[in-house]
Scaffold this motif. Structure first.
Motif, PDB file in Angstrom:
ATOM      1  N   LYS A 151      67.061  16.807  -4.332  1.00 51.16           N
ATOM      2  CA  LYS A 151      66.038  15.970  -4.219  1.00 51.16           C
ATOM      3  C   LYS A 151      65.132  16.205  -5.578  1.00 51.16           C
ATOM      4  CE  LYS A 151      67.427  13.405  -0.450  1.00 51.16           C
ATOM      5  NZ  LYS A 151      67.603  12.170  -0.486  1.00 51.16           N
ATOM      6  N   TYR A 152      64.821  15.232  -6.394  1.00 43.44           N
ATOM      7  CA  TYR A 152      63.963  15.408  -7.575  1.00 43.44           C
ATOM      8  C   TYR A 152      63.330  14.284  -7.803  1.00 43.44           C
ATOM      9  CZ  TYR A 152      62.408  16.709 -12.171  1.00 43.44           C
ATOM     10  OH  TYR A 152      61.731  17.154 -13.327  1.00 43.44           O
ATOM     11  N   PRO A 153      61.760  14.065  -7.336  1.00 44.89           N
ATOM     12  CA  PRO A 153      60.991  12.752  -7.812  1.00 44.89           C
ATOM     13  C   PRO A 153      60.701  12.664  -8.975  1.00 44.89           C
ATOM     14  CG  PRO A 153      59.698  14.518  -6.487  1.00 44.89           C
ATOM     15  CD  PRO A 153      61.027  14.996  -6.675  1.00 44.89           C
ATOM     16  N   LYS A 154      60.994  11.678  -9.588  1.00 44.10           N
ATOM     17  CA  LYS A 154      60.741  11.442 -11.049  1.00 44.10           C
ATOM     18  C   LYS A 154      59.257  10.830 -11.003  1.00 44.10           C
ATOM     19  CE  LYS A 154      65.256  12.000 -13.114  1.00 44.10           C
ATOM     20  NZ  LYS A 154      65.157  13.171 -14.178  1.00 44.10           N
ATOM     21  N   ALA A 155      58.661  10.828 -11.969  1.00 43.59           N
ATOM     22  CA  ALA A 155      57.352  10.239 -11.912  1.00 43.59           C
ATOM     23  C   ALA A 155      57.494   8.840 -11.727  1.00 43.59           C
ATOM     24  CB  ALA A 155      56.893  10.115 -13.634  1.00 43.59           C
ATOM     25  N   GLY A 156      56.334   8.276 -10.748  1.00 49.64           N
ATOM     26  CA  GLY A 156      56.330   6.991 -10.210  1.00 49.64           C
ATOM     27  C   GLY A 156      57.506   6.798  -9.052  1.00 49.64           C
ATOM     28  N   GLU A 157      58.278   7.545  -8.519  1.00 45.23           N
ATOM     29  CA  GLU A 157      59.265   7.385  -7.663  1.00 45.23           C
ATOM     30  C   GLU A 157      58.645   7.979  -6.235  1.00 45.23           C
ATOM     31  OE1 GLU A 157      62.429   5.942  -8.004  1.00 45.23           O
ATOM     32  OE2 GLU A 157      61.852   5.199  -9.792  1.00 45.23           O
ATOM     33  N   ASP A 158      59.511   7.779  -5.238  1.00 43.18           N
ATOM     34  CA  ASP A 158      59.017   8.399  -4.083  1.00 43.18           C
ATOM     35  C   ASP A 158      59.150   9.863  -3.938  1.00 43.18           C
ATOM     36  OD1 ASP A 158      58.499   5.707  -3.164  1.00 43.18           O
ATOM     37  OD2 ASP A 158      60.511   5.487  -2.017  1.00 43.18           O
ATOM     38  N   ASN A 159      58.073  10.314  -3.112  1.00 45.53           N
ATOM     39  CA  ASN A 159      57.957  11.849  -2.792  1.00 45.53           C
ATOM     40  C   ASN A 159      58.518  12.109  -1.466  1.00 45.53           C
ATOM     41  OD1 ASN A 159      56.676  13.384  -5.076  1.00 45.53           O
ATOM     42  ND2 ASN A 159      54.912  12.313  -4.577  1.00 45.53           N
ATOM     43  N   SER A 160      58.470  13.079  -1.008  1.00 42.85           N
ATOM     44  CA  SER A 160      58.714  13.581   0.257  1.00 42.85           C
ATOM     45  C   SER A 160      57.706  12.983   0.929  1.00 42.85           C
ATOM     46  CB  SER A 160      58.879  14.993   0.423  1.00 42.85           C
ATOM     47  OG  SER A 160      60.037  15.459  -0.089  1.00 42.85           O
ATOM     48  N   VAL A 161      57.890  12.673   2.388  1.00 41.45           N
ATOM     49  CA  VAL A 161      56.818  12.294   3.307  1.00 41.45           C
ATOM     50  C   VAL A 161      56.517  13.514   4.172  1.00 41.45           C
ATOM     51  CG1 VAL A 161      56.212  10.981   5.346  1.00 41.45           C
ATOM     52  CG2 VAL A 161      57.659  10.081   3.530  1.00 41.45           C
ATOM     53  N   VAL A 162      55.077  13.892   3.958  1.00 42.55           N
ATOM     54  CA  VAL A 162      54.819  15.315   4.540  1.00 42.55           C
ATOM     55  C   VAL A 162      54.009  15.099   5.851  1.00 42.55           C
ATOM     56  CG1 VAL A 162      53.660  17.266   3.892  1.00 42.55           C
ATOM     57  CG2 VAL A 162      54.586  16.366   2.163  1.00 42.55           C
ATOM     58  N   LYS A 165      48.528  33.200  18.032  1.00 47.17           N
ATOM     59  CA  LYS A 165      48.883  32.410  19.173  1.00 47.17           C
ATOM     60  C   LYS A 165      49.436  30.946  18.412  1.00 47.17           C
ATOM     61  CE  LYS A 165      45.252  33.888  22.421  1.00 47.17           C
ATOM     62  NZ  LYS A 165      44.129  33.449  23.328  1.00 47.17           N
ATOM     63  N   ASN A 166      49.525  30.667  17.464  1.00 46.64           N
ATOM     64  CA  ASN A 166      49.891  29.399  16.970  1.00 46.64           C
ATOM     65  C   ASN A 166      50.504  29.508  15.757  1.00 46.64           C
ATOM     66  OD1 ASN A 166      49.084  27.316  19.261  1.00 46.64           O
ATOM     67  ND2 ASN A 166      47.186  28.475  18.433  1.00 46.64           N
ATOM     68  N   LEU A 167      51.637  28.971  15.455  1.00 48.16           N
ATOM     69  CA  LEU A 167      52.310  28.591  13.953  1.00 48.16           C
ATOM     70  C   LEU A 167      51.748  27.031  13.437  1.00 48.16           C
ATOM     71  CD1 LEU A 167      55.478  30.358  14.250  1.00 48.16           C
ATOM     72  CD2 LEU A 167      53.667  30.947  12.262  1.00 48.16           C
ATOM     73  N   PHE A 168      51.192  26.956  12.514  1.00 49.14           N
ATOM     74  CA  PHE A 168      51.109  25.675  11.803  1.00 49.14           C
ATOM     75  C   PHE A 168      52.126  25.608  10.565  1.00 49.14           C
ATOM     76  CE2 PHE A 168      49.493  23.074   8.048  1.00 49.14           C
ATOM     77  CZ  PHE A 168      49.334  22.060   8.649  1.00 49.14           C
ATOM     78  N   TYR A 169      52.905  24.480  10.588  1.00 53.12           N
ATOM     79  CA  TYR A 169      53.821  24.276   9.233  1.00 53.12           C
ATOM     80  C   TYR A 169      54.081  22.851   9.016  1.00 53.12           C
ATOM     81  CZ  TYR A 169      56.954  22.454  13.342  1.00 53.12           C
ATOM     82  OH  TYR A 169      57.415  22.054  14.252  1.00 53.12           O
ATOM     83  N   LEU A 170      54.335  22.897   7.688  1.00 53.73           N
ATOM     84  CA  LEU A 170      54.508  21.443   7.078  1.00 53.73           C
ATOM     85  C   LEU A 170      55.892  20.999   7.219  1.00 53.73           C
ATOM     86  CD1 LEU A 170      52.553  21.570   3.867  1.00 53.73           C
ATOM     87  CD2 LEU A 170      51.725  20.621   5.819  1.00 53.73           C
ATOM     88  N   THR A 171      56.321  19.676   7.203  1.00 54.04           N
ATOM     89  CA  THR A 171      57.653  19.238   7.199  1.00 54.04           C
ATOM     90  C   THR A 171      57.899  18.133   6.126  1.00 54.04           C
ATOM     91  OG1 THR A 171      58.089  19.297   9.634  1.00 54.04           O
ATOM     92  CG2 THR A 171      59.151  17.924   8.611  1.00 54.04           C
ATOM     93  N   PHE A 172      58.791  18.323   5.472  1.00 54.34           N
ATOM     94  CA  PHE A 172      59.017  17.293   4.298  1.00 54.34           C
ATOM     95  C   PHE A 172      60.175  16.687   4.683  1.00 54.34           C
ATOM     96  CE2 PHE A 172      56.528  20.750   2.638  1.00 54.34           C
ATOM     97  CZ  PHE A 172      55.757  20.288   1.727  1.00 54.34           C
ATOM     98  N   ASP A 173      60.002  15.238   4.793  1.00 54.40           N
ATOM     99  CA  ASP A 173      61.167  14.292   5.168  1.00 54.40           C
ATOM    100  C   ASP A 173      61.508  13.775   3.644  1.00 54.40           C
ATOM    101  OD1 ASP A 173      62.829  12.255   5.391  1.00 54.40           O
ATOM    102  OD2 ASP A 173      61.483  11.316   7.032  1.00 54.40           O
ATOM    103  N   GLU A 174      62.651  14.399   3.081  1.00 52.88           N
ATOM    104  CA  GLU A 174      63.325  14.156   1.806  1.00 52.88           C
ATOM    105  C   GLU A 174      64.164  13.128   1.786  1.00 52.88           C
ATOM    106  OE1 GLU A 174      63.628  17.722  -0.995  1.00 52.88           O
ATOM    107  OE2 GLU A 174      64.872  18.131   0.649  1.00 52.88           O
ATOM    108  N   SER A 175      64.444  12.114   3.001  1.00 52.24           N
ATOM    109  CA  SER A 175      65.390  11.140   3.028  1.00 52.24           C
ATOM    110  C   SER A 175      65.124  10.205   1.982  1.00 52.24           C
ATOM    111  CB  SER A 175      65.324  10.774   4.350  1.00 52.24           C
ATOM    112  OG  SER A 175      64.190  10.270   4.961  1.00 52.24           O
ATOM    113  N   GLY A 176      64.083   9.581   1.614  1.00 54.06           N
ATOM    114  CA  GLY A 176      63.418   8.780   0.671  1.00 54.06           C
ATOM    115  C   GLY A 176      63.524   9.064  -0.779  1.00 54.06           C
ATOM    116  N   VAL A 177      63.781  10.475  -1.358  1.00 50.08           N
ATOM    117  CA  VAL A 177      63.727  10.842  -2.263  1.00 50.08           C
ATOM    118  C   VAL A 177      64.913  10.590  -3.139  1.00 50.08           C
ATOM    119  CG1 VAL A 177      63.104  12.785  -3.794  1.00 50.08           C
ATOM    120  CG2 VAL A 177      61.693  12.610  -1.526  1.00 50.08           C
TER     121      VAL A 177
END
Length: 726
Positions: A237-248, A204-216
């Protein structure tokens, strides 16, 4: 200490050809002719009735009776379909009344892809194209088989199969900005996770994740396209160590009223949702959450009717959790319990919990590791758990059963070597993929009750014959002590007609990354046949697993935490010294090579072990962990902000002034994983110190350096270079 464990050929195994009539191995044998191709049994899909399994044969889906191993039915003849299609893979609906056929598959990165899908109704014999709106990704049946959900161009859709009506769940997905229902680059690469949506148990339902990559931040990879006038700037979009990830973020979508409900996934700003899976409850999904530093793992239960999230279990570590390694979370059919794998005892073991997260009992225990949970049979008086482990040896994998209370353990497959198991859903049958250092892959079908062998499915007798014709050399296992007294494992391949009174050059091969293993009692291994080629050229090949590698418990593996490279390079230098002291080794001709993490290690070993190693080859190496992605790097190193010395102290770019030997650096310019930037930075550092070295780049080739004849060119290059420089 010189403690050799020789593994010799025995009667009935491969007999090697004499020096007079053996054939010479060429690079073309490896990457063009398929001379050493190993056969297997692929595409096994166990059916609901455990007596049968299906497999793809050419463009057909064929049904087999496991009690006889014989083909009993052609479920689908692909050549008779209308329209005519050639499918790459298939999956059944839960009731096996429909088949989802994938065609025209096109890879994106390592695991992601897009394709055209068709639905075939086995009852009506009707074939329907899933969507006319363009290629789809990750098409998945609903639990009742009435619908199929998929992702296209960063948006989530589903199709009602009763009328083939397509419904668009999200509309604002955009490349490099917003992703709905599938993961971003770093999740895909480091969490082995691409499909970021799941059906509720009742559909009856679909659960999904959203990745906001705008800050990566974007990585710009120039693509040369075989010499077109202007190269393409491919930005992703490629987040290097210590940098911003996608907002999930998470959302539950109701198919009944088209409403969306936001789901609060964490009170922390930064986290990972590493797994989504169904439970036995119609309205409960299970989520696995990690904090950004990946030293805390939480199991969450999501109510898809209300959007409520409840934390069921939480584990905290001083070092890290590798979710791929402990990925055995299994919900029992009784709806009251689940099994969870954990390293909390110091070794990976299985634990039984109640559905609300209360520990009931530990199932397996000991100073060895469970490698994989293969199945749980809940029928009968005592539920039985099936698993593979390292109990007999860290270099082997054997198959066991045990009851849920941790008693009545039985060894089911104990032949020395490695066993990989594919078990039927009802646990009545299993397929054993077995090999050893002296035995190519054997695939056999067994009945679990009585542990009875039904049929040998593949024995690779042809490969055994070819191995003899080309005079393949046996693995000779050895151990040595490293600087802290730890015993490390290795094996050698020696030249044919080896003479202990002569001295031979040695090339060490390794990967050395956290949890990896190259030294196994199994057939072949990474680049095994190229190593055999080099033995024909008069080289000894040594393969070594350092501290930080897998199969020996958490303390051995996690010693490298926050100091990648430090202990591994100590061990390779010590390993080279051990080899140099053997009377038949030329101590002035010891080299080392590796790929990816192994290339990082071969570079560092040559620089820091300049008085031990004469030469090194590095293919696609990381040269400073600051250049690599967030999830992998921070799991093992923390962030560069918190651990700057850990990043720099064992970076090859920090030790270029020590280079004395011969060095070959190879990289593909189209490597989306370990960027060509790594090679550029190291070359600049070497140039600044006036160091001479050899380098080669492969235009537009990715991390595997494979397409358009690149692999045969690469190994020809490396062969010639080793012969000249070691």
């Amino acid at each position: 200490m010189r403690n050799f464990l020789f593994l010799l050929f025995t009667v009935g195994t491969i007999s090697l050809a004499s020096a007079q009539d053996k054939k010479d191995i060429t690079v073309a044998d490896l990457y063009q002719k398929g001379t050493f191709s190993q056969k297997s049994v692929y595409g096994i899909n166990w059916m609901n009735d455990g007596r049968y399994y299906s497999a793809q044969e050419s463009n057909d889906i064929v049904k087999f009776d496991v009690t006889t191993g014989e083909k009993v039915e052609t479920i689908l003849d692909g050549d008779q379909l209308t329209p005519t299609i050639t499918f790459n893979s298939y999956s059944f609906s839960a009731d096996e009344s429909k088949v989802l056929l994938m065609t025209d598959r096109e890879s994106i990165y390592r695991r992601s892809y897009k394709a055209q899908f068709y639905v075939y109704d086995l009852g009506s014999k009707k074939l329907s194209k899933l969507s006319k709106g363009g290629p789809q990704s990750y098409a998945t049946f609903s639990p009742d088989g009435s619908k199929v959900a998929f992702v296209r161009e960063n948006n989530l859709f589903y199709v009602d199969l009763s009328d083939m009506k397509e419904v668009q769940v999200t509309e604002d997905g955009k490349f490099n900005h917003l992703i709905h229902g599938s993961t971003d680059w770093v999740y895909e690469e480091e969490l082995s996770f691409t499909r970021a949506f799941e059906w509720s148990g009742d559909g009856k339902n679909l659960f999904y994740l959203t990745f906001d990559e705008s800050g990566v931040r974007e990585y710009n990879m120039q693509v040369w396209h075989n010499g077109q006038l202007y190269p393409e700037d491919y930005r992703f979009k490629y987040p290097k160590a210590g940098e911003d990830n996608s907002v999930v973020s998470g959302t539950v979508y109701s198919l009944e009223n088209n409403k969306k409900q936001s789901v609060k996934l964490s009170s922390e700003k930064e986290f990972y949702i590493a797994r989504i899976k169904r439970t036995e409850s119609a309205s409960t999904l299970s989520l696995v959450r990690l904090n950004r530093l990946q030293n805390k793992l939480d199991i969450l239960h999501l109510n898809t009717n209300t959007g409520e999230v409840k934390e069921i279990l939480s584990e905290k570590y001083d070092t890290y959790v590798d979710v791929d390694f402990v990925d055995e979370l299994t919900y029992l059919k009784d709806g009251k319990h689940f099994i969870h794998a954990s390293e909390k005892s110091g070794f990976k073991h299985l634990y039984l919990y109640t559905i609300d997260g209360q520990l009931k009992n530990q199932i397996t225990s000991g100073n060895w590791e469970v490698r994989s949970l293969e199945g749980v049979n809940e029928k009968g008086k005592k539920a039985t758990v099936y698993y593979t482990s390292t109990e007999k040896s860290a270099m082997e994998r054997n198959f066991y059963s045990i009851d849920l209370k941790g008693k009545n353990k039985v060894l089911l497959r104990g032949e020395e070597g490695t066993h990989a198991i594919d078990m039927s859903g009802d646990q009545k049958y299993y397929i054993d993929y077995y090999s050893s250092a002296t035995q190519p892959l054997n695939v056999s079908l067994y009945q679990t009750d009585g542990n009875k062998k039904i049929k040998l499915l593949e024995d690779n007798k042809q490969l055994e014959s070819v191995a003899g014709e080309y005079g393949l050399q046996p693995k000779e296992f050895f151990t040595f002590k490293t600087v802290d007294g730890s015993i490390l494992n290795g094996y050698m391949l020696k030249p044919e007609n080896f003479d202990a009174n002569k001295q031979y050059p040695v090339l060490i091969y390794q990967y050395s990354g956290p949890g990896s293993q190259n030294v196994l009692n199994s057939w072949g291994g990474s680049h095994y046949y190229w190593h055999q080629l080099l033995t024909q050229k008069g080289y000894i090949i040594a393969v070594i697993d350092t501290r930080g590698t897998g199969g020996r418990g958490a303390a051995f593996k996690k010693i490298t935490y926050k100091q990648l490279g430090k202990y591994e390079v100590e061990d390779h230098i010590e390993g080279a010294k051990y080899l140099a002291n053997l009377p038949y080794v030329n101590e002035d001709r010891i080299g080392i090579w590796g790929w990816s993490y192994g290339g990082y290690m071969s570079s560092l070993a040559l620089f820091k072990g300049a008085d031990v190693f004469k030469a090194a080859v590095a293919v696609a190496p990381v040269t400073n962990w600051r250049f690599y992605d967030t999830i992998y790097t921070e799991r093992y190193m923390d962030t560069p902000q918190n651990n700057p010395s850990g990043y720099d102290d064992n970076s090859p770019t920090s030790h270029v002034e020590k280079l004395k030997g011969n060095y070959l650096l190879i990289h593909g310019t189209g490597d989306d994983n370990v960027h060509f930037q790594n090679a550029v930075a190291l070359q600049n550092a070497l140039i600044a110190k006036g160091k001479q070295f050899d380098s080669f780049y492969y235009p537009d080739r990715a991390h595997a350096v494979y397409k358009d004849n690149a692999r045969i060119h690469l190994f020809t290059l490396m062969t010639d270079w080793v012969l000249e420089n070691l």
